[in-house]
Structure formats: structure tokens, C-alpha cells
Design a protein around this motif. Structure first.
Motif, PDB file in Angstrom:
ATOM      1  N   LYS A 194       0.861  -1.187   0.000  1.00 28.14           N
ATOM      2  CA  LYS A 194       0.000   0.000   0.000  1.00 28.14           C
ATOM      3  C   LYS A 194       0.892   1.231   0.000  1.00 28.14           C
ATOM      4  O   LYS A 194       1.891   1.273   0.707  1.00 28.14           O
ATOM      5  CB  LYS A 194      -0.899   0.018   1.236  1.00 28.14           C
ATOM      6  N   PHE A 195       0.481   2.239  -0.769  1.00 29.27           N
ATOM      7  CA  PHE A 195       1.286   3.442  -0.914  1.00 29.27           C
ATOM      8  C   PHE A 195       0.407   4.683  -0.826  1.00 29.27           C
ATOM      9  O   PHE A 195      -0.787   4.641  -1.089  1.00 29.27           O
ATOM     10  CB  PHE A 195       2.020   3.446  -2.264  1.00 29.27           C
ATOM     11  N   GLY A 196       1.053   5.788  -0.517  1.00 31.72           N
ATOM     12  CA  GLY A 196       0.430   7.092  -0.565  1.00 31.72           C
ATOM     13  C   GLY A 196       1.283   7.992  -1.445  1.00 31.72           C
ATOM     14  O   GLY A 196       2.512   7.966  -1.368  1.00 31.72           O
ATOM     15  N   PHE A 197       0.638   8.739  -2.327  1.00 30.42           N
ATOM     16  CA  PHE A 197       1.318   9.662  -3.242  1.00 30.42           C
ATOM     17  C   PHE A 197       0.864  11.055  -2.835  1.00 30.42           C
ATOM     18  O   PHE A 197      -0.289  11.428  -3.062  1.00 30.42           O
ATOM     19  CB  PHE A 197       0.923   9.332  -4.683  1.00 30.42           C
ATOM     20  N   GLN A 198       1.747  11.823  -2.225  1.00 28.80           N
ATOM     21  CA  GLN A 198       1.379  13.106  -1.623  1.00 28.80           C
ATOM     22  C   GLN A 198       1.197  14.207  -2.667  1.00 28.80           C
ATOM     23  O   GLN A 198       2.014  14.392  -3.561  1.00 28.80           O
ATOM     24  CB  GLN A 198       2.442  13.524  -0.614  1.00 28.80           C
ATOM     25  N   MET A 199       0.118  14.968  -2.494  1.00 29.69           N
ATOM     26  CA  MET A 199      -0.207  16.097  -3.354  1.00 29.69           C
ATOM     27  C   MET A 199      -0.392  17.341  -2.490  1.00 29.69           C
ATOM     28  O   MET A 199      -0.835  17.250  -1.351  1.00 29.69           O
ATOM     29  CB  MET A 199      -1.503  15.827  -4.124  1.00 29.69           C
TER      30      MET A 199
END
Length: 190
Positions: free
Chosen positions: A169-174
């Protein structure tokens, strides 16, 4: 009103929408930049080609025609106004495509320009050799599944795309800049 994002593995998007709309959890709200829709996804219902996991590294990745148009315009003048009408997942996909194409000026232009969030200058970025930016295969593997992710807005100007692939699981920060356009955070993967 404080915004709280709800995401639970195993729940379908429709279940999450039902919970939110039914009022069963009045303090909980999925947040997105799409009007009337509280769960942001760019999934198969829009017939967007996705990264296919076939057990090999021959994955495909494609932008929608609208995303491709914004990407082509960005390549010409690096003006982020071309992103104004795009949601955060579409902007992240353009970042992935620019990385795949070796369009490092576009990659840098997609990063946030908030002074307190800049991690390195354009000049420093230009000194990074292509060999240190990852191969096509590495980029496709790292971002596999991002187009099926869910954007979760955590504050007025921050959020992340939660996505899963075979590596976890990953998070791609914006980050939303002062011009109200979502941009990619420096070192976006969490």
C-alpha cells in the motif's frame, strides 16, 4: 468543519459512499475535488487503460485524452494552468508519464512551488542524471495501480492518493498551491 477521510481495506467504493450519504458516520467525510462525488477514482468505469499486472514487467500505462492534452501543453510551455481542470489523480498520472518519457522539465514543473515545501532547486534537479531517476520498468512497478487509487484530502491544501499494488500500500502526496492547482509533493511516495 474538520475533514476526516475514511478508507478501509475490503470496503467497496459504493459501501463507503453509502456510509457517508446515509449519515451513519456524520463526523466522517471523504474529500475530493470532484463536485457531488465524495470518492475520487479514475478506475475502469471510465475505460482508462491501466497498468496491467500480467506477472511480467510488460505493463502498459496510458493517459486519458484530456490528460494527454494537458501533458502535451505542459511540454510546450511548462505552464501549470493546463492542469487547472484536472483532479489530483490525473496530475499524478501526468507526473508518471513525464517520468516515463524522460521529460524532466515537466516532472519538475509538476512539483509544488510552495516555498516551504520546495526540497531542491530546478538547477539541482537538472544535475540529476537519468540513471538516478529509475528505469521505465522501475517507474511502472513503483506507480502500478495509481490510476485506480483514491484521493484523500487531509486539509485545505494537502492530500494523498492511496493506492495498492503487488508491492504493498502506498500514498502519493499532493499539495494544492496558492493558485488552487494540485501539484506533486517533492518525494511524493510515502
Amino acid at each position: 468543519m474538520k475533514r476526516i477521510a475514511l478508507w478501509a481495506s475490503g470496503m467497496t467504493i459504493m459501501t463507503l459512499v453509502f456510509i457517508i450519504c446515509s449519515g451513519e458516520h456524520p463526523e466522517t467525510k471523504m474529500v475530493t475535488n470532484e463536485p457531488k462525488l465524495h470518492v475520487q477514482t479514475n478506475a475502469a468505469s471510465t475505460n482508462v487503460p491501466s497498468i496491467a499486472n500480467t506477472g511480467t514487467q510488460s505493463s502498459t500505462f496510458a493517459l486519458t485524452p484530456h490528460e494527454q492534452q494537458a501533458y502535451e501543453a505542459m511540454k510546450k510551455d511548462l505552464n501549470e494552468e493546463h492542469l487547472k481542470e484536472l483532479n489530483p489523480i490525473s496530475i499524478a498520472k501526468i507526473y508518471v508519464q513525464a517520468s516515463l518519457d524522460g521529460e524532466y522539465d515537466v516532472v519538475y514543473a509538476l512539483y509544488t512551488d510552495r516555498l516551504d515545501r520546495i526540497r531542491w532547486s530546478k538547477e539541482e534537479d537538472e544535475k540529476i542524471p537519468p540513471s538516478d531517476r529509475g528505469t521505465r520498468e522501475m517507474i511502472l512497478t513503483q506507480f502500478q495501480g495509481i490510476e485506480k487509487g483514491i484521493f484523500i484530502q487531509t486539509s485545505e491544501d494537502e492530500g494523498y492518493i492511496k493506492f495498492t499494488n503487488e508491492n504493498g500500500k502506498f500514498g502519493f502526496q499532493m499539495i494544492k498551491d496558492d493558485d488552487d492547482i494540485w501539484n506533486v509533493a517533492f518525494m511524493p511516495i510515502q
